[in-house]
Scaffold this active site. Sequence first.
Site, PDB file in Angstrom:
ATOM      1  N   GLU A  68     -74.436  20.572 -69.869  1.00  0.00           N
ATOM      2  CA  GLU A  68     -74.082  19.200 -69.491  1.00  0.00           C
ATOM      3  C   GLU A  68     -75.301  18.372 -69.094  1.00  0.00           C
ATOM      4  OE1 GLU A  68     -72.489  21.892 -68.515  1.00  0.00           O
ATOM      5  OE2 GLU A  68     -70.451  21.626 -69.290  1.00  0.00           O
ATOM      6  N   GLN A  90     -66.459  18.327 -71.438  1.00  0.00           N
ATOM      7  CA  GLN A  90     -65.141  18.901 -71.733  1.00  0.00           C
ATOM      8  C   GLN A  90     -64.139  18.673 -70.613  1.00  0.00           C
ATOM      9  OE1 GLN A  90     -65.284  23.002 -72.956  1.00  0.00           O
ATOM     10  NE2 GLN A  90     -65.623  22.423 -75.097  1.00  0.00           N
ATOM     11  N   PHE A  91     -64.595  18.767 -69.368  1.00  0.00           N
ATOM     12  CA  PHE A  91     -63.753  18.507 -68.205  1.00  0.00           C
ATOM     13  C   PHE A  91     -64.615  17.824 -67.151  1.00  0.00           C
ATOM     14  CE2 PHE A  91     -61.670  22.070 -70.251  1.00  0.00           C
ATOM     15  CZ  PHE A  91     -60.313  21.782 -70.131  1.00  0.00           C
ATOM     16  N   ILE A  95     -69.024  18.175 -64.910  1.00  0.00           N
ATOM     17  CA  ILE A  95     -69.973  17.069 -65.025  1.00  0.00           C
ATOM     18  C   ILE A  95     -71.120  17.172 -64.015  1.00  0.00           C
ATOM     19  CG2 ILE A  95     -68.948  15.408 -63.398  1.00  0.00           C
ATOM     20  CD1 ILE A  95     -69.245  13.266 -65.572  1.00  0.00           C
ATOM     21  N   PRO A  97     -73.615  19.226 -63.254  1.00  0.00           N
ATOM     22  CA  PRO A  97     -75.004  19.439 -63.683  1.00  0.00           C
ATOM     23  C   PRO A  97     -75.640  18.201 -64.320  1.00  0.00           C
ATOM     24  CG  PRO A  97     -73.627  21.289 -64.344  1.00  0.00           C
ATOM     25  CD  PRO A  97     -72.709  20.215 -63.862  1.00  0.00           C
ATOM     26  N   HIS A 137     -61.072  22.568 -63.724  1.00  0.00           N
ATOM     27  CA  HIS A 137     -60.587  21.808 -64.869  1.00  0.00           C
ATOM     28  C   HIS A 137     -59.657  20.678 -64.428  1.00  0.00           C
ATOM     29  CE1 HIS A 137     -61.788  25.730 -66.363  1.00  0.00           C
ATOM     30  NE2 HIS A 137     -61.851  25.235 -67.592  1.00  0.00           N
TER      31      HIS A 137
END
Length: 343
Positions: A68, A90-91, A95, A97, A137
Amino acid sequence: MSTESGNQEAGITLVEAVTRALAYELDRDPQVVVFGQDVGANGGVFRATDGLQARFGPERVLDTPLAENMIAGIAVGMATQGLRPVAEFQFMGFIYPALDHILSHAARMRNRTRGRLTCPIVYRAPYGGGIHAPEHHSESTEALFAHIPGLRVVVPSSPARAYGLLLAAIRDPDPVLFLEPKRIYRAAKQTVADDGEALPLDCAFVLREGRDITLIAWGASVKETLAAAEQLSTEGIEAEVIDPATLKPLDIHTIIDSLEKTHRCVVIHEAARFAGLGAEIAAQIQEYAFDLLDAPVQRVTGYDTVMPYYQLEQIYLPGVERILAGARAALEYDGGQKTGGHA
């Protein structure tokens, strides 16, 4: 601002509206590039980019490693050199990182270069709970990003708003965090014309007119809020429902216009209660419209805990009954005494 206009096309879901908006911009603007984990050959974990690589090629729709921080940093480099990247995480729970590049570089580039460079990036992320997924998630940390100057935060709550707001986000010259409420990705269909007409950013949408109380919600929580408004209507109480859509910057003017009619307000969000966006909205109402209030602003929110596993997530998420309790607490407040239950 009123809700989006009708159209003549067959109904599509929210995730299909995202796909359609991405395809429109890829076709319209050769500088648009879409990339992220599994967005190409597999079409994304929720199939939001399904078919785009086959149509536009691997140079325009790129798969990336599971990294990420790299995804966010590449987007900054692309944007400062004339491209319009749309980067997918993706989720939302993955986020973190990427925060260094998003907060330290993308959001500051215009200021840092005194306007010489901008960062026309859209960072997309499915967010929120309700799909029986593990806690990483199911994050709803929009307030963290809304706190950052230079970064827009946009959350659609219907297929038509997903289509129009994503078009506007891609065309915007500055970075936008576009959060897609995955709980309603396929919850309902709506007619959406694929006409390339963007909806305005920074404008709230009045989803239901009312005279007695204002209910403010965004993302997936709009579904339960509208259901609660319908229940109140059967009791002779007409609730006005407002979807801010752009959480930062906030359209406080539409909210104040509503309070001039209703004088009572409830803010609903599934994010944790402490320092959530509901607190900011309540503070702005107090600052700019205190004299309009007949009762304190109520908040109906998630709890100050990590999102639980699926056996308990429906208890965590604000449901219709909790929203009704918050509305009744505001409606029953009289002279410093709240006779309703705690929301």
